[in-house]
Motif scaffolding. Sequence first.
Motif: not given
Length: 355
Positions: A174-183, A217-228
């Motif tokens: 589900q990580a789009k790239d290494n930065t997304h993975f670290e977040i 922005n990534t955290c906001k998207n993860l919240e919207h996706e119900n991942t976090i």
Amino acid sequence: MKTLEACYEINFSKINFIERKIRVTHPKTVVKGASKVGKSFLIYDYLSNFKTNEYIYIDLTDPRNDIEEVKLHLDDFLREKKIKVLVIESFDFSFEIPYCESIIISSNIDKKLKGFRDITVLPLDFEEYLLHDKRYQNTTQSFNNFLKYGNLPEVLNFEEHRKIQRLQEVIKLQAKDNTHFEILNILFENVDEKKSLYQLFNTLKTKIKISKDKFYNTCKNLEHENTIYFLPKFNQEKATKKIYSYNHSFLNIISHNKKFKNEFANMIFLELIHKNKEIYYLDYIDFYIKDTSQAIVAIPFFNTFLMNSTLKKIYKNMSEHNIEELFIITISNTEIIKHKKYKINVLPFYEWALS
């Protein structure tokens, strides 16, 4: 039109679907949810009501599918084959959806479609997990596996030695790239903690190069996706929120640092979101359900004598918020605590979750 022909030949009639508490029932539906929670299987279940020549299933993440062909020829193909149901998985709304009698879309993009019903698929709650768990007839054994390996339907079918590896793969997928993975990792590492995004950002930027906008922005998207999930403190909008993951076992599989109470509290939180829209936290109270005037605290290994001072603090906060009932959720303890003012329930997780 190789892509459309291939998609039209896909047959889901032999899929072994196990009942969920949520289903696709509306002919125009957008299915949302975090990675691997079972969105596709709900769609397969819906398609089982139709003959194979009545639907077309297009997964836009399948590298074999030519997206340009889909955009150009889908409308004509639907009319030529007299297709009744169009399914588009992982739709990014980059092209106009042609007319079809029934259209089922999976997407995590925040877009409302007129005439469509949105449903959000959550991971398995414990009751659903027991229905899916065919290996164990013992509730305690199933609970141990649920606690250790989490709530994703597909992981149940993996051999014991492959479960942790598969969960690690799910995070990477589900990580789009290494930065997304670290977040993702830093959020999963801090479940059940009161940490602001600013604190987490400052920690992460010592490890990788990242902008504040990218992180937020990534955290906001993860919240919207119900991942976090970010849990607010009751009546204190500016208070730091607590962090929870859609799968409590991710904490254990990304780190050797044992935070058992955090993992256990995350598991309780996930059980609560299946039944309650509004959940908060309070000082000394993990979860507050205002609608039912209930407080829930996670104390894996509860002992009345050792926890006496903590209980006094909990009671004080219950009094301040007019809370009538307290649930103390444990691993296996059951106790009766009599109180002249409150109803106190000390229950193992599996009893509480199934009650």
